[in-house]
Design a protein around this motif. Structure first.
Motif, PDB file in Angstrom:
ATOM      1  N   ALA A   1      37.250  42.200  36.061  1.00 53.92           N
ATOM      2  CA  ALA A   1      35.896  42.456  36.543  1.00 53.92           C
ATOM      3  C   ALA A   1      35.774  41.901  37.952  1.00 53.92           C
ATOM      4  N   SER A   2      35.586  42.792  38.935  1.00 50.20           N
ATOM      5  CA  SER A   2      35.325  42.363  40.306  1.00 50.20           C
ATOM      6  C   SER A   2      33.819  42.211  40.448  1.00 50.20           C
ATOM      7  N   HIS A   3      33.358  40.986  40.258  1.00 50.12           N
ATOM      8  CA  HIS A   3      31.921  40.706  40.250  1.00 50.12           C
ATOM      9  C   HIS A   3      31.270  41.108  41.571  1.00 50.12           C
ATOM     10  N   SER A   4      31.943  40.835  42.660  1.00 58.04           N
ATOM     11  CA  SER A   4      31.381  41.107  43.983  1.00 58.04           C
ATOM     12  C   SER A   4      31.207  42.594  44.247  1.00 58.04           C
ATOM     13  N   GLN A   5      32.150  43.410  43.753  1.00 56.49           N
ATOM     14  CA  GLN A   5      32.135  44.838  44.030  1.00 56.49           C
ATOM     15  C   GLN A   5      31.495  45.669  42.921  1.00 56.49           C
ATOM     16  N   GLY A   6      31.231  45.039  41.772  1.00 52.33           N
ATOM     17  CA  GLY A   6      30.680  45.796  40.651  1.00 52.33           C
ATOM     18  C   GLY A   6      31.669  46.785  40.084  1.00 52.33           C
ATOM     19  N   LYS A   7      32.962  46.451  40.173  1.00 51.52           N
ATOM     20  CA  LYS A   7      34.005  47.384  39.752  1.00 51.52           C
ATOM     21  C   LYS A   7      34.921  46.787  38.686  1.00 51.52           C
ATOM     22  N   LEU A   8      35.445  47.662  37.849  1.00 52.48           N
ATOM     23  CA  LEU A   8      36.506  47.315  36.920  1.00 52.48           C
ATOM     24  C   LEU A   8      37.820  47.703  37.589  1.00 52.48           C
ATOM     25  N   GLN A   9      38.690  46.724  37.820  1.00 49.35           N
ATOM     26  CA  GLN A   9      39.971  46.961  38.475  1.00 49.35           C
ATOM     27  C   GLN A   9      41.073  46.836  37.429  1.00 49.35           C
ATOM     28  N   ILE A  10      41.969  47.821  37.391  1.00 43.70           N
ATOM     29  CA  ILE A  10      43.028  47.830  36.384  1.00 43.70           C
ATOM     30  C   ILE A  10      44.384  47.761  37.083  1.00 43.70           C
ATOM     31  N   TYR A  11      45.181  46.751  36.710  1.00 43.70           N
ATOM     32  CA  TYR A  11      46.455  46.478  37.371  1.00 43.70           C
ATOM     33  C   TYR A  11      47.613  46.536  36.371  1.00 43.70           C
ATOM     34  N   SER A  12      48.773  46.935  36.875  1.00 47.19           N
ATOM     35  CA  SER A  12      49.986  46.925  36.071  1.00 47.19           C
ATOM     36  C   SER A  12      50.475  45.494  35.894  1.00 47.19           C
ATOM     37  N   PRO A  13      51.414  45.250  34.963  1.00 48.67           N
ATOM     38  CA  PRO A  13      51.973  43.898  34.814  1.00 48.67           C
ATOM     39  C   PRO A  13      52.686  43.417  36.073  1.00 48.67           C
ATOM     40  N   GLU A  14      52.995  44.357  36.979  1.00 51.66           N
ATOM     41  CA  GLU A  14      53.638  43.987  38.239  1.00 51.66           C
ATOM     42  C   GLU A  14      52.629  43.779  39.366  1.00 51.66           C
ATOM     43  N   GLY A  15      51.342  44.006  39.083  1.00 50.03           N
ATOM     44  CA  GLY A  15      50.316  43.784  40.089  1.00 50.03           C
ATOM     45  C   GLY A  15      49.927  45.017  40.875  1.00 50.03           C
ATOM     46  N   LEU A  16      50.361  46.192  40.442  1.00 50.87           N
ATOM     47  CA  LEU A  16      49.996  47.450  41.098  1.00 50.87           C
ATOM     48  C   LEU A  16      48.619  47.903  40.625  1.00 50.87           C
ATOM     49  N   LEU A  17      47.724  48.237  41.565  1.00 44.82           N
ATOM     50  CA  LEU A  17      46.393  48.713  41.202  1.00 44.82           C
ATOM     51  C   LEU A  17      46.491  50.139  40.682  1.00 44.82           C
ATOM     52  N   TYR A  18      46.197  50.316  39.400  1.00 41.80           N
ATOM     53  CA  TYR A  18      46.241  51.628  38.770  1.00 41.80           C
ATOM     54  C   TYR A  18      44.948  52.403  38.955  1.00 41.80           C
ATOM     55  N   GLN A  19      43.830  51.700  38.772  1.00 45.47           N
ATOM     56  CA  GLN A  19      42.553  52.403  38.721  1.00 45.47           C
ATOM     57  C   GLN A  19      41.426  51.448  39.104  1.00 45.47           C
ATOM     58  N   SER A  20      40.407  51.989  39.767  1.00 42.02           N
ATOM     59  CA  SER A  20      39.220  51.232  40.126  1.00 42.02           C
ATOM     60  C   SER A  20      37.999  52.041  39.717  1.00 42.02           C
ATOM     61  N   ILE A  21      37.152  51.457  38.872  1.00 41.02           N
ATOM     62  CA  ILE A  21      36.004  52.175  38.324  1.00 41.02           C
ATOM     63  C   ILE A  21      34.730  51.405  38.648  1.00 41.02           C
ATOM     64  N   THR A  22      33.833  52.044  39.376  1.00 40.79           N
ATOM     65  CA  THR A  22      32.537  51.424  39.655  1.00 40.79           C
ATOM     66  C   THR A  22      31.688  51.428  38.385  1.00 40.79           C
ATOM     67  N   VAL A  23      31.200  50.261  37.995  1.00 37.91           N
ATOM     68  CA  VAL A  23      30.420  50.125  36.762  1.00 37.91           C
ATOM     69  C   VAL A  23      28.966  49.807  37.084  1.00 37.91           C
ATOM     70  N   ALA A  24      28.705  48.612  37.589  1.00 35.10           N
ATOM     71  CA  ALA A  24      27.345  48.167  37.910  1.00 35.10           C
ATOM     72  C   ALA A  24      27.435  46.890  38.714  1.00 35.10           C
ATOM     73  N   PRO A  25      26.398  46.564  39.490  1.00 36.65           N
ATOM     74  CA  PRO A  25      26.394  45.288  40.211  1.00 36.65           C
ATOM     75  C   PRO A  25      26.557  44.114  39.240  1.00 36.65           C
TER      76      PRO A  25
END
Length: 328
Positions: free
Chosen positions: A269-293
């Protein structure tokens, strides 16, 4: 020629099957070690990330206050989460309630004045991280009887225990920032991450800048912790649950709660951006989903462990995923 092609196809199929099995064996061993059906459907876990369905994001309730600490109870087939009121007295941190949410129903008040933030359901109990009395406690789901698990380190009270993850051997990891300390004194003069073995003495793993989200990898080889400095660290975990030295992992803007799926992908949970960030076990950003502030936390649940309950300062949401989650 056709026979050769057929044989090659068979060999490729066997190799693919063997690779898949090799990837799943650590998870299967983990499931057997846990001997708990509330983990995930390990045999359905794919080693390849499958994107969550953005269009499935659904607002469940926007009438509650600041929400935190979701957890899934296999026993009750329900989510539990905390609600905090920052408009009233903050003498012992914000007044808080625990709600129960059964899918396709409405959230209902389960325990008033719980003083809680992070939660973790385990069997018939609910671990509760309480800022009100600065403890990690356990509440029986049937009787609501409360038992303090731990409330101090070296004779001094914690600040405001926040988030928690559990090892298969029964030990727990938890973060202790000072977000809900209010005007009470930080008697530890630090904000730290702790490890409490099932049988043993409380250990301070590390001192960080307001550590927050915390989660253990499916194979129990890594412990991930986020802090206020926009870092997520990882720590190697030994067979007994003890933890090695901190390692930098990824940077996230305002990391809050963290959970993980059966393939070891991190949901932050990226509190500052209001986004759900999904990362691989290696640290690669797979997906970013805007949810709510002010997104705060999330946890997997449902019969197939593919419903993500997301808490924010502005509402309660669900998101359908294609990857199964695991118990934290």
């Amino acid at each position: 020629m056709q026979l050769t092609t057929l044989r090659q196809s068979q060999i490729r199929a066997r190799l693919a099957s063997a690779c898949a099995l090799a990837l799943l064996l650590p998870l299967q061993a983990y499931a057997e070690k846990k001997s708990n059906k509330d983990l995930a459907l390990i045999d359905q876990c794919s080693s390849h990330y499958q994107a969550a369905e953005r269009d499935s994001l659904k607002l469940i309730n926007d009438k509650l206050l600041f929400l935190e600490g979701p957890t899934w109870s296999v026993t009750d087939q329900a989510f539990y989460f905390s609600e905090m009121n920052f408009s009233g007295s903050q003498l012992n941190g914000p007044d808080a309630n625990i709600y129960q949410y059964k899918l396709n129903d409405k959230p209902t008040l389960w325990l008033a004045h719980s003083g809680s933030n992070g939660l973790l359901a385990e069997g018939d109990d609910l671990y509760v991280l309480k800022h009100s009395d600065r403890s990690v406690s356990r509440i029986n789901l049937s009787t609501q009887k409360q038992t303090v698990v731990v409330n101090q380190f070296n004779g001094k009270p914690f600040n405001s225990p926040n988030d928690i993850s559990r090892h298969s051997n029964g030990g727990i990891y938890f973060s202790d920032p000072d977000w809900q300390l209010s005007e009470r004194k930080n008697e530890l003069n630090s904000t730290s991450v702790f490890w409490l073995p099932a049988q043993g003495t409380l250990v301070e793993i590390d001192q960080l800048n307001k550590p927050n989200g915390i989660v253990l990898s499916p194979d129990e080889k890594w412990l991930y912790v986020g802090d206020y400095s926009n870092h997520i660290y990882r720590y190697p975990v030994n067979d007994d649950g003890s933890v090695g030295q901190r390692q930098p992992f990824i940077d996230v803007d305002g990391p809050d709660g963290i959970t993980i799926d059966c393939a070891g992908n991190l949901y932050v949970a990226s509190h500052s951006q209001g986004k759900l960030q999904i990362y691989s076990p290696e640290g690669l950003l797979y997906q970013s989903i805007t949810v709510a502030p002010q997104i705060t936390n999330m946890d997997f649940g449902g019969k197939d462990m593919k419903t993500l309950l997301i808490t924010t300062g502005n509402g309660l949401f669900t998101l359908q995923t294609k990857m199964a989650g695991i118990a934290r």
